[in-house]
Design an enzyme around this catalytic site. Sequence first.
Site, mmCIF file in Angstrom:
data_model
loop_
_atom_site.group_PDB
_atom_site.id
_atom_site.type_symbol
_atom_site.label_atom_id
_atom_site.label_comp_id
_atom_site.label_asym_id
_atom_site.label_seq_id
_atom_site.Cartn_x
_atom_site.Cartn_y
_atom_site.Cartn_z
ATOM 1 N N THR A 90 0.828 -1.223 0.000
ATOM 2 C CA THR A 90 0.000 0.000 0.000
ATOM 3 C C THR A 90 0.855 1.262 0.000
ATOM 4 O O THR A 90 0.382 2.315 -0.403
ATOM 5 C CB THR A 90 -0.942 0.030 1.221
ATOM 6 O OG1 THR A 90 -0.159 -0.044 2.412
ATOM 7 C CG2 THR A 90 -1.936 -1.115 1.182
ATOM 8 N N HIS A 95 9.945 -1.139 1.944
ATOM 9 C CA HIS A 95 9.991 -1.292 3.404
ATOM 10 C C HIS A 95 9.904 -2.761 3.772
ATOM 11 O O HIS A 95 9.205 -3.536 3.130
ATOM 12 C CB HIS A 95 8.866 -0.513 4.094
ATOM 13 C CG HIS A 95 7.506 -0.837 3.565
ATOM 14 N ND1 HIS A 95 7.015 -0.285 2.408
ATOM 15 C CD2 HIS A 95 6.538 -1.659 4.025
ATOM 16 C CE1 HIS A 95 5.808 -0.754 2.178
ATOM 17 N NE2 HIS A 95 5.486 -1.605 3.142
#
Length: 104
Positions: A90, A95
Amino acid sequence: MDCIFCNIVAGKFGTEILAQNEQAIAFRDINPLAKVHILVVPRKHSSTIAALTEEKELVGLFALVREVASKFTDGQFRLQFNSGEKEGQTVFHTHAHVLSGRAV
Ligand code: 5GP
Ligand code: ZN
């Protein structure tokens, strides 16, 4: 700059930084899915782990994963990179999720 994690790296939201090195920073996920849920994020923008090709960046990112895992978990954890919208990504700034303990 509309990338949320670039803004966090730049210190714009006052997010508490748990650990950092030259290449990456670590902070708690705002919506934790486990007892420990920490995001490890390269300072330099790239969209997914598959697009992160610089060796120094990769080494720095994984060194910080190791540090976070040793400081904030009991040594048992899951490491997850959601890569692509269909696979649950999203935020399109690379990450790693460091997750430990199943329940929130
Ligand atoms: P993804 O679904 O892209 O793999 O993970 C993005 C993660 O970033 C989600 O788990 C979400 O809760 C977290 N997140 C989104 N916005 C923020 C924010 O502003 N601050 C923090 N700390 N985490 C965020
Ligand atoms: Zn970014």
